[in-house]
Motif scaffolding. Structure first.
Motif, PDB file in Angstrom:
ATOM      1  N   SER A 230       0.824  -1.223   0.000  1.00 14.75           N
ATOM      2  CA  SER A 230       0.000   0.000   0.000  1.00 14.75           C
ATOM      3  C   SER A 230       0.853   1.265   0.000  1.00 14.75           C
ATOM      4  O   SER A 230       0.404   2.324  -0.460  1.00 14.75           O
ATOM      5  CB  SER A 230      -0.944   0.002   1.205  1.00 14.75           C
ATOM      6  OG  SER A 230      -0.198  -0.040   2.418  1.00 14.75           O
ATOM      7  N   ASP A 231       2.087   1.170   0.506  1.00 15.62           N
ATOM      8  CA  ASP A 231       2.952   2.351   0.528  1.00 15.62           C
ATOM      9  C   ASP A 231       3.307   2.826  -0.878  1.00 15.62           C
ATOM     10  O   ASP A 231       3.703   3.984  -1.076  1.00 15.62           O
ATOM     11  CB  ASP A 231       4.239   2.058   1.300  1.00 15.62           C
ATOM     12  CG  ASP A 231       4.993   0.877   0.739  1.00 15.62           C
ATOM     13  OD1 ASP A 231       4.373  -0.181   0.541  1.00 15.62           O
ATOM     14  OD2 ASP A 231       6.205   1.004   0.480  1.00 15.62           O
ATOM     15  N   LEU A 232       3.150   1.940  -1.882  1.00 18.49           N
ATOM     16  CA  LEU A 232       3.433   2.316  -3.263  1.00 18.49           C
ATOM     17  C   LEU A 232       2.301   3.115  -3.886  1.00 18.49           C
ATOM     18  O   LEU A 232       2.474   3.688  -4.971  1.00 18.49           O
ATOM     19  CB  LEU A 232       3.690   1.069  -4.115  1.00 18.49           C
ATOM     20  CG  LEU A 232       4.854   0.172  -3.703  1.00 18.49           C
ATOM     21  CD1 LEU A 232       4.902  -1.056  -4.607  1.00 18.49           C
ATOM     22  CD2 LEU A 232       6.164   0.939  -3.760  1.00 18.49           C
ATOM     23  N   TYR A 233       1.154   3.146  -3.242  1.00 18.99           N
ATOM     24  CA  TYR A 233      -0.032   3.754  -3.838  1.00 18.99           C
ATOM     25  C   TYR A 233      -0.580   4.886  -2.974  1.00 18.99           C
ATOM     26  O   TYR A 233      -1.786   5.076  -2.866  1.00 18.99           O
ATOM     27  CB  TYR A 233      -1.087   2.675  -4.092  1.00 18.99           C
ATOM     28  CG  TYR A 233      -0.533   1.524  -4.897  1.00 18.99           C
ATOM     29  CD1 TYR A 233      -0.223   1.690  -6.230  1.00 18.99           C
ATOM     30  CD2 TYR A 233      -0.286   0.293  -4.302  1.00 18.99           C
ATOM     31  CE1 TYR A 233       0.320   0.653  -6.977  1.00 18.99           C
ATOM     32  CE2 TYR A 233       0.254  -0.762  -5.032  1.00 18.99           C
ATOM     33  CZ  TYR A 233       0.564  -0.565  -6.369  1.00 18.99           C
ATOM     34  OH  TYR A 233       1.110  -1.582  -7.096  1.00 18.99           O
ATOM     35  N   GLN A 234       0.340   5.616  -2.372  1.00 15.96           N
ATOM     36  CA  GLN A 234      -0.053   6.777  -1.583  1.00 15.96           C
ATOM     37  C   GLN A 234      -0.192   7.999  -2.483  1.00 15.96           C
ATOM     38  O   GLN A 234       0.427   8.082  -3.553  1.00 15.96           O
ATOM     39  CB  GLN A 234       0.982   7.052  -0.494  1.00 15.96           C
ATOM     40  CG  GLN A 234       1.165   5.920   0.500  1.00 15.96           C
ATOM     41  CD  GLN A 234      -0.098   5.641   1.283  1.00 15.96           C
ATOM     42  OE1 GLN A 234      -0.682   6.534   1.878  1.00 15.96           O
ATOM     43  NE2 GLN A 234      -0.528   4.382   1.266  1.00 15.96           N
ATOM     44  N   ARG A 235      -0.988   8.933  -2.060  1.00 14.77           N
ATOM     45  CA  ARG A 235      -1.102  10.194  -2.799  1.00 14.77           C
ATOM     46  C   ARG A 235      -1.105  11.350  -1.814  1.00 14.77           C
ATOM     47  O   ARG A 235      -1.552  11.221  -0.671  1.00 14.77           O
ATOM     48  CB  ARG A 235      -2.387  10.224  -3.624  1.00 14.77           C
ATOM     49  CG  ARG A 235      -3.642  10.227  -2.780  1.00 14.77           C
ATOM     50  CD  ARG A 235      -4.884  10.364  -3.631  1.00 14.77           C
ATOM     51  NE  ARG A 235      -6.079  10.115  -2.830  1.00 14.77           N
ATOM     52  CZ  ARG A 235      -7.208   9.628  -3.337  1.00 14.77           C
ATOM     53  NH1 ARG A 235      -7.294   9.348  -4.611  1.00 14.77           N
ATOM     54  NH2 ARG A 235      -8.260   9.424  -2.560  1.00 14.77           N
TER      55      ARG A 235
END
Length: 590
Positions: A230-235
């Motif tokens: 999930s850390d790859l898909y932060q905004r």
């Protein structure tokens, strides 16, 4: 529709608003309401209780502005000014955090140390610069005279304050450096890494050899990959907004005025004795070169200078839309020395820029009282939509604009911005949607998750395929034949390198190579772009015993500098995280 016509159409409503507003003002004045409201924040910001004044902020911005003007000679764009304003703020915050840290650590400079910096055997570089004679020695008499002169008392107070801060900063740097010392082992390892080489042969099986149809993925696997990464898909916080714009392109009148301005200087340019000084004084956009140029090498757009007499100035020539004057200074055979006076055509700050700013302000006023769409239609302005991300100055459709991002941060949903001046246009924006920072929804990033998981599976399958072939093909030649590929060679691969010639960036593979013996063959190595099998033809490992004292010192200095630079930014960031920073710029500057 003009302002006066709109005012006439709104007269009745405006009259009632004024009557109501004056009634409120009388009531508030009786209770001294404005005494507290108008006071507002007293400083631009506060860092752990230490105030940042507007005056020092303005001084810092002016310093950057003067530097820019001296170096470029061009008008400062709104975007560049915004960068400098933010840098000035960051400088002042960092300076306070560092000073507070020095106070916390008890780093001080005694009066004895200060005197040693001024009058000692080895004065501070600032003192040495100011009072060195032609031999480079300190003129002690001039120094003492400057110290004893009553008229210099206030200046010396400022100098002493700066010398104290500089010495404290140096002590802090020494304190930090003492904890970042490079060990002998690190120096030896770096020497070995820089001076060890290998010649290799290898078989490379690219991940792209695994076709998409060979890979299957279930929804369950996609969801699991999404949760675990999930850390790859932060905004960051994002803003969806619409806007109208006013182009700042110079008008025909702006061009004509610039041509007239440079035409008025033609006679003075022709009679000028010092052409370099003239071009500099009148801020030509083409700098003075002063060198002789062969006729055949003169740029085509500068060719009018060829037909001039020595000392003659050309008529105004338009080059890339900008007016130029050419002056032939001298000619020696086929070589010509000449000067160019040119101005870039820009929009007039008053006739054009102020008019556009006023139109944008008028739009904002009536869009708030009526409707954004209706006002855009009334002004024949197309409405465009865009999305911006906090702390990311690039906005699709608008380009690079930190000014716009800063303005959007202050808008609530449906509110309309003041006119925002960008490099090439004014815009007025209305916020449509603010999305808070956090993990992006799975549906929004599904395609990215699919690509990432597919690549992971592709690597796993490629590694398995090469490993399987290795069980039946124990030498490089038979393995290459089984994989339907060729054996590649790379000579002089350096231990400290990050790339393999012909194979791209492969840090982990290079690390594996230098863990092998000469003549040895590796198993399947998972690289960044492919699976490798390596055979070491020749290994030349450096011996740290051969390192000279000069090489040792060079490596130590470089490694210490790398450590210090890396730590310094982390140090400031950590101080910021632990600090209480109040930023009043929005309330005071805007």
């Amino acid at each position: 529709m003009g302002v006066m016509e709109k005012m006439r159409n709104s007269t009745s409503s405006i009259l009632w608003i004024l009557i109501f507003s004056f009634g409120i003002l009388w009531v508030l004045a009786d209770v001294d309401f404005f005494g507290g409201v108008t006071q507002g924040p007293r400083s631009l910001g506060i860092v752990n209780g230490d105030e940042i004044t507007l005056n020092e902020y303005n001084q810092r911005v002016s310093f950057y502005t003067e530097q820019f003007n001296q170096q470029s000679g061009n008008p400062m764009s709104p975007e560049i000014r915004a960068l400098y304003e933010n840098q000035a703020w960051e400088d002042l915050v960092a300076a306070r955090l560092i000073r507070q840290k020095m106070d916390e650590l008890g780093i001080t400079v005694t009066d004895t140390e200060l005197m040693e910096m001024v009058t000692g055997d080895n004065p501070d570089p600032f003192i040495r610069q100011q009072f060195a004679d032609e031999t480079g020695q300190i003129d002690r008499i001039a120094l003492q005279t400057a110290i004893d002169s009553p008229e210099n008392s206030e200046v010396w107070i400022l100098i002493e304050q700066q010398l104290r801060e500089n010495r404290r900063q140096q002590k802090l740097n020494n304190y930090i450096s003492s904890g970042l010392r490079v060990t002998p082992m690190e120096i030896r390892n770096e020497y070995v890494r820089e001076n060890s080489f290998a010649d290799i042969e290898f078989v490379r099986f690219p991940y792209s050899e695994i076709q998409d149809e060979e890979i299957s993925m279930t929804d369950s696997e996609l969801q699991q990959y999404y949760r675990e990464n999930s850390d790859l898909y932060q905004r960051e916080e994002t803003y969806r907004f619409r806007y109208v714009s006013w182009d700042k392109t110079p008008t025909a009148e702006d061009t004509l005025n610039t041509v007239r301005e440079i035409e008025d200087l033609r006679s003075a340019f022709e009679s000028a004795e010092n052409d370099s000084l003239f071009v500099l004084r009148y801020q030509s956009s083409t700098p003075f070169r002063g060198a002789y140029v062969n006729v055949d090498n003169i740029r085509e757009e500068f060719s009018p200078v060829v037909d001039l007499e020595i000392g003659e100035v050309s008529d105004v020539e338009m080059v890339n839309g900008n007016p130029h004057l050419f002056k032939k200074i001298d000619q020696q055979g086929d070589e010509i020395k000449f000067a160019v006076l040119s101005y870039d055509v820009i929009a007039d700050p008053i006739a054009t820029i102020d008019r556009l700013a006023e139109e944008a302000s008028e739009f904002k006023f009536y869009a708030e009282s009526e409707s954004f769409e209706e006002e855009a239609e009334r002004n024949d302005k197309p409405v465009r939509e865009a999305t911006a991300t906090k702390d990311t100055p690039f906005i699709p459709g608008l380009g690079q604009s930190q000014v716009a991002v800063d303005a959007l941060e202050d808008l609530s949903v449906n509110s309309i911005s003041e006119p925002i001046e960008l490099n090439d246009q004014f815009i007025v924006a209305q916020m449509l949607e603010r999305t808070p920072a956090g993990t992006r929804p799975f549906d929004e990033v599904r395609t990215q998750v699919e690509n990432a998981l597919r690549n992971d599976k592709r690597q796993v399958q490629a590694l398995a395929a090469v490993t399987e072939q290795l069980t039946a093909n124990s030498d490089l030649e038979s393995l290459a034949s089984a994989l339907d590929t060729e054996i590649s060679e790379a000579e002089g691969v350096r231990y400290s390198s990050t790339t393999i010639p012909g194979a791209g960036r492969e840090v982990e593979v290079i690390g594996a190579i230098f863990g092998m013996e000469e003549g040895g063959m590796s198993g399947a190595i998972q690289g960044s772009n492919a699976v490798f099998v390596i055979r070491v033809v020749n290994m030349d490992m450096a011996d740290a015993q051969n390192m000279t004292a000069e090489q040792q010192n060079t490596l130590r200095n470089r490694l210490e500098q790398q450590k210090f630079m890396a730590f310094n930014q982390v140090f400031i960031d950590r101080l910021k995280e632990d600090a209480s920073i109040q930023d009043n710029r929005d309330r005071i500057l805007r």
